[in-house]
Structures are given as structure tokens and as C-alpha cells.
Design an enzyme around this catalytic site. Structure first.
Site, short mmCIF file in Angstrom:
data_model
loop_
_atom_site.label_atom_id
_atom_site.label_comp_id
_atom_site.label_asym_id
_atom_site.label_seq_id
_atom_site.Cartn_x
_atom_site.Cartn_y
_atom_site.Cartn_z
N SER A 1 -6.96 -6.91 9.62
CA SER A 1 -7.69 -6.02 10.51
C SER A 1 -8.96 -6.68 11.03
O SER A 1 -9.30 -6.56 12.22
CB SER A 1 -8.05 -4.72 9.79
OG SER A 1 -6.91 -4.04 9.36
N LEU A 2 -9.67 -7.36 10.16
CA LEU A 2 -10.93 -8.00 10.56
C LEU A 2 -10.67 -9.12 11.55
O LEU A 2 -11.35 -9.25 12.58
CB LEU A 2 -11.65 -8.55 9.32
CG LEU A 2 -11.97 -7.52 8.23
CD1 LEU A 2 -12.60 -8.21 7.03
CD2 LEU A 2 -12.90 -6.45 8.77
N ARG B 1 0.80 -1.22 0.00
CA ARG B 1 0.00 0.00 0.00
C ARG B 1 0.83 1.27 0.00
O ARG B 1 0.56 2.21 -0.73
CB ARG B 1 -0.90 0.02 1.23
CG ARG B 1 -1.99 -1.01 1.22
CD ARG B 1 -2.71 -0.99 2.54
NE ARG B 1 -3.98 -1.70 2.46
CZ ARG B 1 -4.87 -1.72 3.44
NH1 ARG B 1 -4.62 -1.07 4.55
NH2 ARG B 1 -6.00 -2.37 3.31
#
Length: 315
Positions: free
Chosen positions: A139-140, A37
């Protein structure tokens, strides 16, 4: 207004192109559009610096089957149609967007912080699992695992009982918070409409100024000079925001007060960290600030305050 274009578009084959239509992602990383990213964000940022006016970076997924694209990204397709774009035919003008914060409230393995009774999980927490970049799907899972860990911890008779007892004693012996809330309510109700309107307008203008400063100087690429300038301007904004809040406590003045505090914390942390790692890219020498290598190695072992990048937004 801006609209987030999920990185899933790049995952499904969307191509980054300049205004001449040239695919440039391989210029900054062998993985091109699928690079980490932070590298994609800096690549897009650098490419946009190559033009004096307008946009120089576009996202192109027109080579995929039109019906499939519309079915895969129905919300994006619907929004783009309202903006006059056709996702199946048009190259979409984009710029890097701020994604989630990296870091947050430090916790242990059970979600406990250094404040008794305060627990943190998910994107508000700094568990150390991500390093210098927030990892998308992790993240989840992180929120699920740490949320469950907190529930298990609080649910145990010994730990949960201790927390409950301490919090009850604190609430019973301290009336400061209640008194402060009543004081704010009194101030808010006594303010006339003109004062309230002026405060809200001032808060809105300050928030826009804060956003501009954060984007210009605490964004994708940072420099010590830019961060120092940002810290100075944010201190002024914070002082004015506190003044607005004291005169008229409302959601707008509370919002700019808290935003200024958050911006100050991020800026000071970035200024103190002279090592580029992951989402934190700092250019230490002035001449280098004109052109930053997009392919700077990511060090996922670094603890970062913010992540800039990941998602792209429609310009």
C-alpha cells in the site's frame, strides 16, 4: 471503545489462543498466525462463535522479553495500560476489525480516472495491484508510485494544461455548486438550536445503527440473506439520513448521508458477487452459515470491494 492491535504483533510471534489457552491458528492454516489476512480474520471469527457469551480469542505475546515488547510497541503498551492490561503479562481479548477498503476509484497507470481532472492514488484507488486482499506494505509503495505518476502527468504542459483549461471552463460556466453551498449555509444558520441538536443526535444514532448492520451482515462472513436484509435496512437509513441533511446541513448529517451511500455501494457489490475470493467470503447455503471453513482458498486475482480483517482489535 476498540483499539487496533497491529498485525505486526503476530509478525513478531504473538499467538492466537482460545479462553482455555489453546493455540488454535494451525487449525485453520499451516502458517498459523502468519496466514493471509482474510484467513486469520475468518479463523478468529469462527473461534469466537464457539462460545455463547464473552470472548473466546486472545492474543498472547507474553513469551517474548518484556522490555523488548514495550520498546517495540510503545503506543500499544501505553494504551493497554490505560485499559488495565499488561501486554507483557496478559492475554488480550480480540475480534477481527475492518481494515482498509480493497478497490476504490478505478484508475489507469497514471492515476487518471474516468472523470477529467480527478486523479486517485493510494488507498482511495483501485489500481488492480492488490487483488482480493490489500497487501500491507505494498500500500505504501503503491501510494508513492501512483502519487508520483499523477504528479508527472499533471506536470506535463500538454496534459496539465488541458486539465487546467477544462476545469477553469467548468467552474466559469457552472454556478450550481456555489449556489448549493450558499443554500446549505442559509439553512444551517436559520435552524434553531433545538432542531440542530435533534438532527445531530439523530445522525449519531443512525451511524451507530449503520455500523451494526455492516458488521453483522456485511462483515467477515456474508450470506445472500444477510446482505439482502442489510440492503433493505441501509435503504431506510439512507432515506432518513437524506431527510436529516435537508433539514440541517452539518458535519454529522453529511457524515451519515455519505456513510449510508458507501454502505449501500459495498453491500450491493457484495450481494452481486457470489464467488468467495480474498476478503469477500460469502456462504451461499443456509446451513453452511453456521460454521464457515476458515481455510477457504484465497483467490488474489479477484477484484474486491472491501477487505475485512488484517488488523485485530482489542475487545
Amino acid at each position: 471503545s476498540c483499539f487496533l492491535l497491529t498485525e505486526a504483533l503476530r509478525g513478531e510471534g504473538a499467538i492466537l489462543r482460545d479462553r482455555q489457552g489453546r493455540a488454535f491458528a494451525k487449525d485453520f492454516h499451516p502458517d498459523g498466525e502468519l496466514a493471509p489476512r482474510d484467513i486469520v480474520a475468518r479463523g478468529v471469527f469462527n473461534e469466537n462463535q464457539n462460545v455463547d457469551e464473552g470472548n473466546n480469542v486472545f492474543l498472547d505475546i507474553t513469551h517474548r522479553d518484556a522490555a523488548w515488547v514495550k520498546g517495540r510497541f510503545p503506543s500499544i503498551d501505553a494504551h493497554l495500560q490505560k485499559r488495565g492490561f499488561d501486554i507483557t503479562k496478559d492475554n488480550l481479548p480480540i475480534t477481527p476489525a475492518a481494515h482498509y477498503t480493497c478497490g476504490g476509484v478505478t484508475t489507469d497507470l497514471e492515476g487518471c480516472t474516468n472523470v477529467i481532472g480527478l486523479f486517485s492514488a493510494g488507498e482511495a484507488a483501485r489500481t488492480g495491484l492488490h487483488g482480493g486482499n490489500r497487501l500491507a506494505s505494498t500500500s505504501l509503495l503503491e501510494g508513492l508510485v501512483y502519487g508520483g505518476a499523477i504528479g508527472d502527468y499533471v506536470g506535463r504542459p500538454e496534459q496539465g494544461g488541458l486539465v487546467n483549461e477544462l476545469l477553469r471552463d467548468t467552474l466559469n460556466t457552472s454556478h450550481t455548486a456555489v449556489e448549493q453551498i450558499n443554500e446549505w449555509k442559509g439553512k444551517s444558520s436559520s435552524n434553531n438550536s433545538s432542531v440542530s441538536k435533534t438532527s445531530k443526535q439523530g445522525a449519531t444514532e443512525l451511524l451507530q445503527e449503520l455500523k451494526r448492520i455492516m458488521w453483522d451482515h456485511v462483515g467477515v462472513v456474508r450470506t445472500p440473506i444477510g446482505l439482502t436484509h442489510a440492503a433493505s435496512k441501509i435503504a431506510e437509513i439512507k432515506e432518513e439520513a437524506n431527510h436529516l441533511f435537508e433539514n440541517n446541513a452539518c458535519s454529522e448529517t453529511v457524515g451519515i448521508r455519505d456513510a449510508a451511500l458507501a454502505g449501500e455501494a459495498v453491500t450491493q457489490a457484495a450481494l452481486a458477487n457470489r464467488v468467495s475470493a480474498g476478503a469477500h467470503c460469502i456462504v451461499l447455503e443456509g446451513p453452511e452459515a453456521d460454521k464457515v471453513e476458515a481455510g477457504v482458498d484465497s483467490n488474489d486475482d479477484g477484484a474486491e470491494e472491501t477487505e475485512i480483517g488484517g488488523f485485530l482489535r482489542l475487545r
